[in-house]
Enzyme design. Structure first.
Site, PDB file in Angstrom:
ATOM      1  N   HIS A   1       3.116   0.051 -13.056  1.00  0.00           N
ATOM      2  CA  HIS A   1       3.940  -1.145 -13.217  1.00  0.00           C
ATOM      3  C   HIS A   1       5.413  -0.756 -13.084  1.00  0.00           C
ATOM      4  O   HIS A   1       5.839   0.255 -13.652  1.00  0.00           O
ATOM      5  CB  HIS A   1       3.673  -1.775 -14.589  1.00  0.00           C
ATOM      6  CG  HIS A   1       4.458  -3.028 -14.810  1.00  0.00           C
ATOM      7  ND1 HIS A   1       4.096  -4.227 -14.234  1.00  0.00           N
ATOM      8  CD2 HIS A   1       5.593  -3.260 -15.501  1.00  0.00           C
ATOM      9  CE1 HIS A   1       4.985  -5.145 -14.573  1.00  0.00           C
ATOM     10  NE2 HIS A   1       5.905  -4.589 -15.336  1.00  0.00           N
TER      11      HIS A   1
ATOM     12  N   MET B   1      -3.043  -7.609  -7.264  1.00  0.00           N
ATOM     13  CA  MET B   1      -2.363  -8.775  -7.835  1.00  0.00           C
ATOM     14  C   MET B   1      -3.287  -9.706  -8.625  1.00  0.00           C
ATOM     15  O   MET B   1      -2.970 -10.868  -8.808  1.00  0.00           O
ATOM     16  CB  MET B   1      -1.641  -9.546  -6.721  1.00  0.00           C
ATOM     17  CG  MET B   1      -0.534  -8.739  -6.050  1.00  0.00           C
ATOM     18  SD  MET B   1       0.683  -8.085  -7.211  1.00  0.00           S
ATOM     19  CE  MET B   1       1.582  -9.591  -7.576  1.00  0.00           C
TER      20      MET B   1
ATOM     21  N   GLY C   1       0.776  -1.237   0.000  1.00  0.00           N
ATOM     22  CA  GLY C   1       0.000   0.000   0.000  1.00  0.00           C
ATOM     23  C   GLY C   1       0.802   1.278   0.000  1.00  0.00           C
ATOM     24  O   GLY C   1       0.277   2.343   0.346  1.00  0.00           O
ATOM     25  N   SER C   2       2.057   1.231  -0.427  1.00  0.00           N
ATOM     26  CA  SER C   2       2.837   2.473  -0.405  1.00  0.00           C
ATOM     27  C   SER C   2       2.394   3.437  -1.503  1.00  0.00           C
ATOM     28  O   SER C   2       2.443   4.657  -1.323  1.00  0.00           O
ATOM     29  CB  SER C   2       4.340   2.178  -0.509  1.00  0.00           C
ATOM     30  OG  SER C   2       4.699   1.756  -1.787  1.00  0.00           O
ATOM     31  N   ASN C   3       1.942   2.925  -2.637  1.00  0.00           N
ATOM     32  CA  ASN C   3       1.422   3.825  -3.673  1.00  0.00           C
ATOM     33  C   ASN C   3       0.116   4.488  -3.229  1.00  0.00           C
ATOM     34  O   ASN C   3      -0.098   5.674  -3.487  1.00  0.00           O
ATOM     35  CB  ASN C   3       1.229   3.081  -4.999  1.00  0.00           C
ATOM     36  CG  ASN C   3       2.522   2.988  -5.786  1.00  0.00           C
ATOM     37  OD1 ASN C   3       2.995   3.975  -6.345  1.00  0.00           O
ATOM     38  ND2 ASN C   3       3.127   1.807  -5.793  1.00  0.00           N
TER      39      ASN C   3
ATOM     40  N   ASN D   1      -3.279   1.630 -13.855  1.00  0.00           N
ATOM     41  CA  ASN D   1      -2.371   0.748 -13.118  1.00  0.00           C
ATOM     42  C   ASN D   1      -0.972   1.361 -13.139  1.00  0.00           C
ATOM     43  O   ASN D   1      -0.648   2.155 -14.028  1.00  0.00           O
ATOM     44  CB  ASN D   1      -2.338  -0.631 -13.794  1.00  0.00           C
ATOM     45  CG  ASN D   1      -1.463  -1.625 -13.051  1.00  0.00           C
ATOM     46  OD1 ASN D   1      -1.501  -1.718 -11.819  1.00  0.00           O
ATOM     47  ND2 ASN D   1      -0.654  -2.365 -13.792  1.00  0.00           N
TER      48      ASN D   1
HETATM   49  C1  GRF Z   1       4.527  -1.531  -7.004  1.00  0.00           C
HETATM   50  O1  GRF Z   1       5.845  -1.841  -7.310  1.00  0.00           O
HETATM   51  C2  GRF Z   1       3.703  -1.423  -8.251  1.00  0.00           C
HETATM   52  O2  GRF Z   1       4.407  -0.937  -9.349  1.00  0.00           O
HETATM   53  C3  GRF Z   1       3.301  -2.853  -8.505  1.00  0.00           C
HETATM   54  O3  GRF Z   1       3.073  -3.385  -7.227  1.00  0.00           O
HETATM   55  C4  GRF Z   1       3.819  -2.667  -6.264  1.00  0.00           C
HETATM   56  C5  GRF Z   1       2.865  -2.171  -5.240  1.00  0.00           C
HETATM   57  O4  GRF Z   1       3.500  -1.604  -4.121  1.00  0.00           O
HETATM   58  N1  GRF Z   1       2.142  -2.903  -9.375  1.00  0.00           N
HETATM   59  P1  GRF Z   1       2.622  -0.894  -3.001  1.00  0.00           P
HETATM   60  O5  GRF Z   1       1.615  -1.915  -2.506  1.00  0.00           O
HETATM   61  O6  GRF Z   1       1.949   0.291  -3.596  1.00  0.00           O
HETATM   62  O7  GRF Z   1       3.581  -0.518  -1.914  1.00  0.00           O
END
Ligand code: GRF
Length: 202
Positions: A108, A89, A11-13, A106
């Site tokens: 990536h 995922m 969940g860092s994004n 999304n």
């Molecule tokens: C990130 O590297 C994103 O590019 C990929 O999954 C990861 C998610 O990281 N799709 P987070 O859960 O947002 O920390």
């Protein structure tokens, strides 16, 4: 713009998106956060935050269609206008994608079309590329194949491990995703087939 975030893991994004909204860099509201994984750290992260977060466990549904219907229903309940995948995922079916046509994004961790699918950072290291990065794209039914919105390059160093490279890319992701969302929310993205154009600010 009301966004709905689908996330399976850390969940860092999502955190970067929340921070961008709070800092006034992104004019959006998070209507709901949905995880398919009850153990996901992203749900723990949401515990003290004033944002609706819930789990829709894929294992409790007989089919992907039923799972996706449950997700779509929850997004509709929260009036979600843009679906944001942030470490989600699961591959979404054409059925789900058609319900939110052109409204799913999304991120990536590679410069697509290089290294789609899982472990993109390890793929880049194994290949020996000197530059990789991250890509924000609209989602179609393929694996990381949809129209590209923004990309950021990240160098690969000779000393890199999957961990150090992933961390460098992740830092770029946290800047790129809110920027792409801000463009969308400001009505500055237009898509013509595969090509996403960014309209200049007046
Ligand atoms: C990130 O590297 C994103 O590019 C990929 O999954 C990861 C998610 O990281 N799709 P987070 O859960 O947002 O920390």
């Amino acid at each position: 713009t009301v966004i709905g975030v689908l996330a399976s893991g850390r969940g860092s994004n999502l955190q970067a998106i929340i921070d961008a909204i709070q800092a006034g860099r992104l004019d959006a509201k998070i209507g709901v956060v949905i995880s398919d994984n009850p153990e996901a750290n992203v749900l723990k992260r949401m515990a003290g935050v004033d944002i609706q977060a819930l789990c829709i466990d894929r294992r409790l549904f007989a089919s992907r269609r039923q799972f996706e219907d449950a997700v779509a229903e929850e997004l509709a309940i929260h009036h979600v206008e843009l679906v944001v995948l942030a470490g989600f995922m699961r591959i979404l079916s054409q059925y789900f994608i058609d319900r939110f046509a052109g409204k799913i994004m999304n991120i990536h961790p590679s410069l697509l079309p290089a290294f789609p699918g899982e472990n993109a950072q390890a793929q880049a290291l194994a290949y020996g590329v000197k530059v990789t990065g991250c890509t924000v794209h609209f989602v179609d039914a393929g694996m990381d194949t949809g129209p590209i919105i923004l990309q950021e390059a990240v160098p690969v160093l000779g000393t890199d491990t999957v961990e150090t490279l992933s961390e460098r890319i992740l830092h770029a992701e946290h800047i790129l995703y809110p920027r792409a969302l801000a463009l969308y929310c400001a009505g500055r993205l237009t898509a013509a087939g595969r090509h996403v154009n960014i309209i200049d600010k007046e």
